[in-house]
Scaffold this motif. Sequence first.
Motif, PDB file in Angstrom:
ATOM      1  N   PRO A   1       8.829  16.894  11.005  1.00  0.00           N
ATOM      2  CA  PRO A   1       8.436  15.566  10.873  1.00  0.00           C
ATOM      3  C   PRO A   1       7.499  14.877  10.521  1.00  0.00           C
ATOM      4  O   PRO A   1       6.735  14.171  10.387  1.00  0.00           O
ATOM      5  CB  PRO A   1       9.609  14.519  12.203  1.00  0.00           C
ATOM      6  N   GLY A   2       6.338  15.917  10.776  1.00  0.00           N
ATOM      7  CA  GLY A   2       4.536  15.928  11.024  1.00  0.00           C
ATOM      8  C   GLY A   2       4.423  16.168  10.043  1.00  0.00           C
ATOM      9  O   GLY A   2       2.672  16.341  10.030  1.00  0.00           O
TER      10      GLY A   2
ATOM     11  N   GLY B   1       1.006  -1.281  -0.135  1.00  0.00           N
ATOM     12  CA  GLY B   1       0.064  -0.230  -0.101  1.00  0.00           C
ATOM     13  C   GLY B   1       0.996   1.199  -0.370  1.00  0.00           C
ATOM     14  O   GLY B   1       2.013   1.131   0.136  1.00  0.00           O
ATOM     15  N   LEU B   2       0.468   2.135  -0.154  1.00  0.00           N
ATOM     16  CA  LEU B   2       0.501   3.357  -0.641  1.00  0.00           C
ATOM     17  C   LEU B   2       0.579   4.426   0.995  1.00  0.00           C
ATOM     18  O   LEU B   2      -0.724   4.932   1.030  1.00  0.00           O
ATOM     19  CB  LEU B   2       0.075   4.027  -1.466  1.00  0.00           C
ATOM     20  N   ALA B   3       1.517   5.163   1.618  1.00  0.00           N
ATOM     21  CA  ALA B   3       0.826   6.031   2.657  1.00  0.00           C
ATOM     22  C   ALA B   3       0.329   7.411   1.766  1.00  0.00           C
ATOM     23  O   ALA B   3       0.889   7.622   1.276  1.00  0.00           O
ATOM     24  CB  ALA B   3       2.278   5.882   3.626  1.00  0.00           C
ATOM     25  N   ARG B   4      -0.110   8.198   2.952  1.00  0.00           N
ATOM     26  CA  ARG B   4      -0.554  10.335   1.933  1.00  0.00           C
ATOM     27  C   ARG B   4       0.716  10.316   3.023  1.00  0.00           C
ATOM     28  O   ARG B   4       1.796  11.391   1.746  1.00  0.00           O
ATOM     29  CB  ARG B   4      -1.503  10.230   2.444  1.00  0.00           C
ATOM     30  N   THR B   5       1.357  10.427   4.221  1.00  0.00           N
ATOM     31  CA  THR B   5       2.277  11.286   4.744  1.00  0.00           C
ATOM     32  C   THR B   5       2.916  10.498   4.766  1.00  0.00           C
ATOM     33  O   THR B   5       3.576   9.396   5.745  1.00  0.00           O
ATOM     34  CB  THR B   5       1.611  11.909   5.570  1.00  0.00           C
ATOM     35  N   TYR B   6       4.234  11.097   5.144  1.00  0.00           N
ATOM     36  CA  TYR B   6       5.677  10.524   6.299  1.00  0.00           C
ATOM     37  C   TYR B   6       5.082   9.942   7.812  1.00  0.00           C
ATOM     38  O   TYR B   6       5.213   9.265   8.251  1.00  0.00           O
ATOM     39  CB  TYR B   6       6.558  11.431   6.479  1.00  0.00           C
TER      40      TYR B   6
ATOM     41  N   ILE C   1      10.737   5.621  -0.994  1.00  0.00           N
ATOM     42  CA  ILE C   1      10.432   4.682  -0.020  1.00  0.00           C
ATOM     43  C   ILE C   1      10.387   5.657   1.008  1.00  0.00           C
ATOM     44  O   ILE C   1      11.720   6.018   0.883  1.00  0.00           O
ATOM     45  CB  ILE C   1      10.955   3.132  -0.462  1.00  0.00           C
ATOM     46  N   ALA C   2      10.467   5.765   1.889  1.00  0.00           N
ATOM     47  CA  ALA C   2      10.508   6.213   3.491  1.00  0.00           C
ATOM     48  C   ALA C   2      10.584   5.223   4.615  1.00  0.00           C
ATOM     49  O   ALA C   2      10.002   4.148   4.527  1.00  0.00           O
ATOM     50  CB  ALA C   2      10.221   7.599   3.730  1.00  0.00           C
ATOM     51  N   LEU C   3      11.568   6.398   5.297  1.00  0.00           N
ATOM     52  CA  LEU C   3      11.426   6.025   6.845  1.00  0.00           C
ATOM     53  C   LEU C   3      11.395   6.748   7.856  1.00  0.00           C
ATOM     54  O   LEU C   3      12.773   7.135   8.387  1.00  0.00           O
ATOM     55  CB  LEU C   3      12.382   4.296   7.229  1.00  0.00           C
ATOM     56  N   PRO C   4      10.794   6.747   7.792  1.00  0.00           N
ATOM     57  CA  PRO C   4      10.243   8.527   8.884  1.00  0.00           C
ATOM     58  C   PRO C   4      11.104   8.372  10.278  1.00  0.00           C
ATOM     59  O   PRO C   4      11.356   7.817  10.930  1.00  0.00           O
ATOM     60  CB  PRO C   4       9.090   9.139   8.896  1.00  0.00           C
ATOM     61  N   GLY C   5      12.034   9.466  10.572  1.00  0.00           N
ATOM     62  CA  GLY C   5      12.320   9.035  11.669  1.00  0.00           C
ATOM     63  C   GLY C   5      14.210   8.173  11.442  1.00  0.00           C
ATOM     64  O   GLY C   5      14.245   7.679  12.550  1.00  0.00           O
ATOM     65  N   GLY C   6      14.002   7.577  10.500  1.00  0.00           N
ATOM     66  CA  GLY C   6      15.267   6.822  10.055  1.00  0.00           C
ATOM     67  C   GLY C   6      15.828   7.078   8.611  1.00  0.00           C
ATOM     68  O   GLY C   6      15.623   8.053   8.667  1.00  0.00           O
TER      69      GLY C   6
END
Lengths: 278, 278, 278
Positions: free
Chosen positions: C74-75, A227-232, A251-256
């Motif tokens: 980040p948010g 699936g696709l997310a909308r926000t980080y 492809i994101a890993l927010p906070g990482g």
Amino acid sequence: MNPPAAIALLTDFGSSDWYVAEMKGVLLAHAPAAALVDITHTIPPGDVARAAFVLARAHAAFAGGTVFVAVVDPGVGTARHPLAVHAFGQFFVGPDNGVLEAAYADPDASARRIADAKLLAGASATFHGRDVFAPAAAKIAQGGETTWRKLGPTVEVPVRLPDPWPTTAAPDSDGLVTHVAHVDRFGNAITALGELELEAWLNQRSVSGVVLRIHGARGSSVTEIRGLARTYGEAGEQPIALVGSAGLVEIALPGGHAGLRLGLAPGDVVELHHRETA
Amino acid sequence: MNPPAAIALLTDFGSSDWYVAEMKGVLLAHAPAAALVDITHTIPPGDVARAAFVLARAHAAFAGGTVFVAVVDPGVGTARHPLAVHAFGQFFVGPDNGVLEAAYADPDASARRIADAKLLAGASATFHGRDVFAPAAAKIAQGGETTWRKLGPTVEVPVRLPDPWPTTAAPDSDGLVTHVAHVDRFGNAITALGELELEAWLNQRSVSGVVLRIHGARGSSVTEIRGLARTYGEAGEQPIALVGSAGLVEIALPGGHAGLRLGLAPGDVVELHHRETA
Amino acid sequence: MNPPAAIALLTDFGSSDWYVAEMKGVLLAHAPAAALVDITHTIPPGDVARAAFVLARAHAAFAGGTVFVAVVDPGVGTARHPLAVHAFGQFFVGPDNGVLEAAYADPDASARRIADAKLLAGASATFHGRDVFAPAAAKIAQGGETTWRKLGPTVEVPVRLPDPWPTTAAPDSDGLVTHVAHVDRFGNAITALGELELEAWLNQRSVSGVVLRIHGARGSSVTEIRGLARTYGEAGEQPIALVGSAGLVEIALPGGHAGLRLGLAPGDVVELHHRETA
């Protein structure tokens, strides 16, 4: 007279030498009231494709009339032409080596060779950014399209860059194959797959979503994202996929740092498969 | 009133702290319409000679009237004077510690001590870039020579930097000895030998060319280059020598990094010898 | 119409991607004559507290009316509000996550939520710096307080950052305990202790001076410094303490790097004790 347009610079000059400053000195000498903006100067030396990619991402946020000067120019002083391209209502100045590729995404793009004899006669053989592109850009910033037309003859076949990461069909399914094009400071691995292309593919069949299969660490590991997310902000501990601010799937890993966690670098393969409706 | 001149900044402040921003805040508070240009802020902390070298390379590309603020100032708050030098039709503002050496290459350079009591009374003991040099530079950018004259008394003997790399005769021949002065982002090893000096030497005798002998890796290896190239594009797999955009002889390895390949760093010896006509 | 105010940018975007350029493109599209200043873009990704600390140090050097855009966010795309705060006669634009903490040091600070429906409707979910904060900042730069008032409703309780390093009393004496808040490019270890707080404490009793006890290398070593210097130039081979340009007590080793020599990093403890009059 109207105030001059903004001038945005993109080079591989770094920020420790004086080359960018010399270009700006010349720009301001010719167009004292022009706003100068740095896109970036950290393009790896000679990496025309990277510069072209960054310019393609950056230019749309600028107003019509803006003049982009892109100088990644390993062939300076040789036969390659200096160009000024009019496209998207903006101007793109740089060597005819593909660095201005972003401009040609406009089907009405028109390239002219900078043929001003006075400019070229006084130019060094080693720094056209300062001696040719900066004065030409400053003139365009002040005179707009009329000035641009007078710079020199039309170039019908400018040098084009091949698309380094064309989207293809997945070999054993109706999926799509794209590639990581850039890993940004946040570790987001930005693919070459655009939102419109994604939507067209999703709309082909009535499906509820997508599964991404990411071949990281130069192919040695595979990660699946459903699936696709909308926000980080929606991310937990796991990588997510979303359409980022550049309009590209990333492809994101927010906070990482997705790039480090998954071992991703430009060129790595990302497959998209349909997730069938339950 | 005329629009203010551009103001170009050169410091050792880096880009992660807020010191450059504070200077710019003060500059714009005093001269809101001035164009601000960064030359570089990556001068190694306290390296006055490096800053002087960079300023000497950068200033000529800027228009007359431009104000250069060079703040590499380990002696801030001590007895060293704050200076504003008028030279080459431009202005150079900074501490009297040699950082403004570039200005004195103009035989008509004139230095004044910034003696504005109000400025100095309110200044911190630790940041004259923000408290003294920025407001003085902003005033000069707006008022030009008239304002500069009123800043304070003439300084007859400003601090000078010795030439770190004077050109000398080669010990056992009629050759020249120069030194690597800077290795730039592209790996070009830029020597201290200027084009005019080179030409004068070449014209001494009717010779067809030159051989460069480069003592790299801190003297442990020697590379020979025959002849001078005109552009970077002429290079093959081997290093070339050419007169670069700064008007200085440089050693380049286009597509590579001459500095790394030959182990070159500032101070390394480069000898030039005549290549006799066959 | 008055010329627009300056706009100063502070982000965690780095200088290699195109994100800062996109913000500037939008800023100039809306406010072509505004002077744009980079505070820094090297805030570690997501480090709201570091950005808040830097903004607190930088803003006072700028003129009234200046618009600061601080985007460490980040948010982005989640429920956190976009804010524009009016404080110190300046404007602070950014997410409501504490990054604008500097503004609230003004007891008359007033925060408004950016509620412009048109702005928000067109915004991406991943880059409000470009899509919300930049256009809002540009409008404020042009229209000042009147424009700011129209952005949206007042926010009575914006998100606040706890003071990460409050000054406390030393456990076994009448001394003070503060912490290293930042190590700058010169190696100066800047504590959280302000000049006024220091003076108040010194004036409590008639004492001739102060002894600092610095717990470096994460507590494993202790250095003592007697007295406060006035300038960096007074230093010999030993570290000194002084009130730096930010108005904060700092530990410096001019010609060296106090942070490296003493093993100092943000959070390390610095105790101040009275040195009794002999």
